[in-house]
Design a protein around this motif. Structure first.
Motif, PDB file in Angstrom:
ATOM      1  N   LEU A   1       0.904  -1.091  -0.197  1.00 22.70           N
ATOM      2  CA  LEU A   1      -0.116  -0.056   0.116  1.00 22.70           C
ATOM      3  C   LEU A   1       0.817   1.231   0.010  1.00 22.70           C
ATOM      4  O   LEU A   1       0.480   2.245  -0.747  1.00 22.70           O
ATOM      5  CB  LEU A   1      -0.981   0.012   1.199  1.00 22.70           C
ATOM      6  N   ALA A   2       1.973   1.211   0.907  1.00 19.94           N
ATOM      7  CA  ALA A   2       2.758   2.660   0.882  1.00 19.94           C
ATOM      8  C   ALA A   2       3.510   2.858  -0.211  1.00 19.94           C
ATOM      9  O   ALA A   2       3.791   3.852  -0.747  1.00 19.94           O
ATOM     10  CB  ALA A   2       3.537   2.407   2.080  1.00 19.94           C
ATOM     11  N   THR A   3       4.114   1.748  -0.989  1.00 15.34           N
ATOM     12  CA  THR A   3       5.031   1.881  -2.028  1.00 15.34           C
ATOM     13  C   THR A   3       4.506   2.916  -2.978  1.00 15.34           C
ATOM     14  O   THR A   3       5.103   3.882  -3.279  1.00 15.34           O
ATOM     15  CB  THR A   3       5.494   0.633  -2.648  1.00 15.34           C
ATOM     16  N   PRO A   4       3.275   2.719  -3.565  1.00 19.35           N
ATOM     17  CA  PRO A   4       2.680   3.615  -4.762  1.00 19.35           C
ATOM     18  C   PRO A   4       2.246   4.963  -4.130  1.00 19.35           C
ATOM     19  O   PRO A   4       2.548   5.914  -4.862  1.00 19.35           O
ATOM     20  CB  PRO A   4       1.570   2.805  -5.290  1.00 19.35           C
ATOM     21  N   LEU A   5       2.023   5.000  -3.045  1.00 22.43           N
ATOM     22  CA  LEU A   5       1.448   6.380  -2.105  1.00 22.43           C
ATOM     23  C   LEU A   5       2.973   7.186  -2.175  1.00 22.43           C
ATOM     24  O   LEU A   5       2.831   8.252  -2.655  1.00 22.43           O
ATOM     25  CB  LEU A   5       1.152   6.114  -0.707  1.00 22.43           C
ATOM     26  N   GLU A   6       4.052   6.621  -1.618  1.00 22.63           N
ATOM     27  CA  GLU A   6       5.191   7.545  -1.763  1.00 22.63           C
ATOM     28  C   GLU A   6       6.020   7.728  -2.864  1.00 22.63           C
ATOM     29  O   GLU A   6       6.257   9.013  -3.154  1.00 22.63           O
ATOM     30  CB  GLU A   6       6.214   6.701  -0.743  1.00 22.63           C
TER      31      GLU A   6
ATOM     32  N   ARG B   1       5.693  11.565  -4.611  1.00 24.10           N
ATOM     33  CA  ARG B   1       7.034  12.367  -4.628  1.00 24.10           C
ATOM     34  C   ARG B   1       7.602  12.479  -5.944  1.00 24.10           C
ATOM     35  O   ARG B   1       8.490  12.971  -6.061  1.00 24.10           O
ATOM     36  CB  ARG B   1       7.960  11.681  -3.677  1.00 24.10           C
ATOM     37  N   THR B   2       7.097  12.151  -6.946  1.00 26.93           N
ATOM     38  CA  THR B   2       7.510  12.412  -8.118  1.00 26.93           C
ATOM     39  C   THR B   2       7.388  13.513  -8.670  1.00 26.93           C
ATOM     40  O   THR B   2       6.297  14.458  -8.466  1.00 26.93           O
ATOM     41  CB  THR B   2       6.739  11.749  -9.398  1.00 26.93           C
ATOM     42  N   ARG B   3       8.558  14.196  -9.416  1.00 29.25           N
ATOM     43  CA  ARG B   3       8.592  15.729  -9.692  1.00 29.25           C
ATOM     44  C   ARG B   3       9.144  15.643 -11.176  1.00 29.25           C
ATOM     45  O   ARG B   3       9.816  14.820 -11.430  1.00 29.25           O
ATOM     46  CB  ARG B   3       9.463  16.511  -8.812  1.00 29.25           C
ATOM     47  N   LEU B   4       8.605  16.617 -11.982  1.00 23.49           N
ATOM     48  CA  LEU B   4       8.800  16.920 -13.255  1.00 23.49           C
ATOM     49  C   LEU B   4      10.135  17.819 -13.405  1.00 23.49           C
ATOM     50  O   LEU B   4      10.465  18.482 -12.366  1.00 23.49           O
ATOM     51  CB  LEU B   4       8.004  17.239 -14.325  1.00 23.49           C
TER      52      LEU B   4
ATOM     53  N   ALA C   1       9.809  -5.584  -3.026  1.00 24.90           N
ATOM     54  CA  ALA C   1      10.290  -4.453  -3.695  1.00 24.90           C
ATOM     55  C   ALA C   1      10.143  -4.294  -5.218  1.00 24.90           C
ATOM     56  O   ALA C   1      10.154  -3.671  -5.733  1.00 24.90           O
ATOM     57  CB  ALA C   1      12.008  -4.767  -3.492  1.00 24.90           C
ATOM     58  N   ALA C   2       9.517  -5.588  -5.743  1.00 25.82           N
ATOM     59  CA  ALA C   2       9.082  -5.530  -7.050  1.00 25.82           C
ATOM     60  C   ALA C   2       7.822  -4.627  -7.444  1.00 25.82           C
ATOM     61  O   ALA C   2       7.857  -3.889  -8.522  1.00 25.82           O
ATOM     62  CB  ALA C   2       8.708  -6.855  -7.515  1.00 25.82           C
ATOM     63  N   GLY C   3       7.320  -4.266  -6.286  1.00 25.32           N
ATOM     64  CA  GLY C   3       6.315  -3.101  -6.409  1.00 25.32           C
ATOM     65  C   GLY C   3       6.727  -1.899  -6.768  1.00 25.32           C
ATOM     66  O   GLY C   3       6.365  -1.050  -7.514  1.00 25.32           O
ATOM     67  N   LEU C   4       8.193  -1.507  -6.170  1.00 23.39           N
ATOM     68  CA  LEU C   4       9.017  -0.408  -6.310  1.00 23.39           C
ATOM     69  C   LEU C   4       9.535  -0.298  -7.915  1.00 23.39           C
ATOM     70  O   LEU C   4       9.171   0.634  -8.698  1.00 23.39           O
ATOM     71  CB  LEU C   4       9.833  -0.136  -5.422  1.00 23.39           C
ATOM     72  N   ASP C   5       9.924  -1.651  -8.516  1.00 20.87           N
ATOM     73  CA  ASP C   5      10.225  -1.639  -9.975  1.00 20.87           C
ATOM     74  C   ASP C   5       8.995  -1.151 -10.647  1.00 20.87           C
ATOM     75  O   ASP C   5       9.284  -0.338 -11.593  1.00 20.87           O
ATOM     76  CB  ASP C   5      10.798  -2.863 -10.052  1.00 20.87           C
TER      77      ASP C   5
ATOM     78  N   LEU D   1      15.694   8.972  -5.077  1.00 17.54           N
ATOM     79  CA  LEU D   1      15.038   9.394  -3.948  1.00 17.54           C
ATOM     80  C   LEU D   1      14.604   8.176  -3.232  1.00 17.54           C
ATOM     81  O   LEU D   1      14.436   8.258  -1.873  1.00 17.54           O
ATOM     82  CB  LEU D   1      13.613  10.224  -4.403  1.00 17.54           C
ATOM     83  N   SER D   2      14.519   7.094  -3.947  1.00 20.58           N
ATOM     84  CA  SER D   2      14.064   5.633  -3.132  1.00 20.58           C
ATOM     85  C   SER D   2      14.864   4.975  -2.642  1.00 20.58           C
ATOM     86  O   SER D   2      14.832   3.872  -2.234  1.00 20.58           O
ATOM     87  CB  SER D   2      12.958   4.972  -3.981  1.00 20.58           C
ATOM     88  N   VAL D   3      16.437   5.272  -3.100  1.00 22.22           N
ATOM     89  CA  VAL D   3      17.502   4.556  -2.819  1.00 22.22           C
ATOM     90  C   VAL D   3      17.213   3.113  -3.460  1.00 22.22           C
ATOM     91  O   VAL D   3      17.370   2.144  -2.862  1.00 22.22           O
ATOM     92  CB  VAL D   3      17.901   4.527  -1.512  1.00 22.22           C
ATOM     93  N   MET D   4      16.903   3.107  -4.823  1.00 25.08           N
ATOM     94  CA  MET D   4      16.620   2.083  -5.521  1.00 25.08           C
ATOM     95  C   MET D   4      17.684   0.976  -5.480  1.00 25.08           C
ATOM     96  O   MET D   4      18.862   1.565  -5.707  1.00 25.08           O
ATOM     97  CB  MET D   4      16.274   2.244  -6.966  1.00 25.08           C
ATOM     98  N   PRO D   5      17.605  -0.324  -5.262  1.00 22.68           N
ATOM     99  CA  PRO D   5      18.651  -1.274  -5.218  1.00 22.68           C
ATOM    100  C   PRO D   5      19.320  -1.463  -6.690  1.00 22.68           C
ATOM    101  O   PRO D   5      18.396  -1.189  -7.585  1.00 22.68           O
ATOM    102  CB  PRO D   5      18.019  -2.537  -4.828  1.00 22.68           C
ATOM    103  N   LEU D   6      20.733  -1.462  -6.619  1.00 23.36           N
ATOM    104  CA  LEU D   6      21.484  -1.330  -7.952  1.00 23.36           C
ATOM    105  C   LEU D   6      21.255  -2.753  -8.670  1.00 23.36           C
ATOM    106  O   LEU D   6      20.816  -2.746  -9.854  1.00 23.36           O
ATOM    107  CB  LEU D   6      22.704  -1.161  -7.595  1.00 23.36           C
ATOM    108  N   GLU D   7      21.518  -3.782  -7.842  1.00 21.46           N
ATOM    109  CA  GLU D   7      21.403  -5.149  -8.581  1.00 21.46           C
ATOM    110  C   GLU D   7      20.020  -5.801  -8.330  1.00 21.46           C
ATOM    111  O   GLU D   7      19.360  -5.776  -7.286  1.00 21.46           O
ATOM    112  CB  GLU D   7      22.383  -6.036  -7.971  1.00 21.46           C
TER     113      GLU D   7
END
Length: 325
Positions: free
Chosen positions: A17-22, A26-29, A158-162, A183-189
């Motif tokens: 639930l929280a992943t898409p909300l955040e 927080r997305t900015r153009l 975490a795949a929801g973040l992807d 901003l989300s400190v997306m995992p590299l690998e």
């Protein structure tokens, strides 16, 4: 403004639930504008989860106004999906609304019949149950997400973040998605069988890391033919120490990190310029176009030309960050 409706049902998983909300909020153009309006919707005035009670501000009627609907997972994927929810999702799909699920949210989407005849994914532990309950769906448990155009599904956690970053990339390009990833400190690998067109954004090293200056230098020198020894010399470390520091602070090796930076820069150029694949390979530092094609396909899951065909947008000049001439 693009409206994203996140549907919370009883048993909703807090992370999903929280992943898409955040991420969307927080997305900015590039000009600072906020492109998404995010709403939490529920079937009932209160939604019960294992650790909290949620009071959504919007009911099912808000789904009719959404451009994208996100279905988070629920703790019990075998729970019956209310008829009102199925009807609302089918009506939204008929209007062309994009619908995406996170983790076991795929069970809710599958209950509508909208995934029939297509490919989908969910958390690998739940994949056998999804396949058994919906044999008309091709369930792939080995990918991070599946994009069928209007309907998308993702694996767990975490795949929801992807998936969310992929949707942002579809809407606004790689530059905006890259900012969201940082901003989300997306995992590299993201090891394993990645779905086609997954974008691997490169996060910065942790603030204060001794690698920060080196990573900035690598970003600025991707066009050079760099060996591990070159990178170690720049860092004033032995190659052994350099590899250890990268593993500890970035999660990969120096050369793997460099290759991903080069591929990401190539994605920008494929989207925002008309440069040939050969020229782009040279601009981002690959010694040969063959090596470039092989590395690009390994990281992104498709060829440079197929990627360009899918995502070319010459109307976004702000995406061009290198090789403007």
């Amino acid at each position: 403004m693009h409206t994203v409706a996140v549907l919370a049902l009883d048993g909703v998983i807090a992370f999903d639930l929280a992943t898409p909300l955040e991420v969307f909020a927080r997305t900015r153009l590039p000009d600072g504008r906020t492109p998404y309006r995010v709403r939490v919707c529920g079937l009932t005035p209160t939604v019960e989860s294992e650790s909290f009670t949620l009071t959504p501000r919007h009911g099912l009627a808000a789904l009719a106004e959404a451009d994208t609907i996100i279905l988070p997972g629920c703790a019990d994927p075998a729970a019956p999906v209310p008829g009102e929810v199925i009807a609302a999702l089918r009506a939204a799909a008929a209007r062309g609304t994009r619908i995406a699920s996170i983790c076991t949210g795929a069970f809710v989407l599958a209950a509508t019949g909208l995934l029939d005849g297509g490919r989908a994914t969910t958390h690998w532990l739940a994949a056998p149950a999804l396949a058994a309950g919906h044999p008309e769906i091709e369930v792939d448990p080995d990918v991070l997400y599946v994009d069928n155009g209007q309907f998308l599904t993702s694996a767990g956690a975490a795949a929801g973040l992807d998936l969310c970053l992929h949707l942002i990339r579809r809407d606004h390009g790689s530059a905006v998605a890259a900012d969201c990833a940082r901003l989300s400190v997306m995992p590299l690998e993201r090891e394993g069988g990645q779905a086609q067109f997954i974008v691997h954004e490169q996060p910065p090293a942790p603030q204060g890391s001794v690698l920060e200056p080196l990573l900035a230098w690598l970003e600025d020198n991707t066009a050079r033919e760099l060996t591990l020894e070159d990178i170690a010399a720049q860092a004033r470390m032995s190659t052994r120490t350099l590899n250890r520091r990268f593993r500890e602070q970035v999660g990969t090796t120096p050369l793997q990190w460099l290759h991903r930076v080069r591929v990401r820069q190539a994605q920008y150029l494929l989207e925002a310029t008309g440069h040939s694949v050969d020229r782009i390979a040279d601009q981002v530092g690959f010694g040969s176009v063959t090596a470039f094609r092989e590395r690009f396909k390994r990281v992104v899951g498709t060829s440079p030309q197929a990627y360009r065909t899918a995502f070319r947008n010459p109307e976004r000049p702000e995406l061009v960050r290198l090789g403007q001439s």
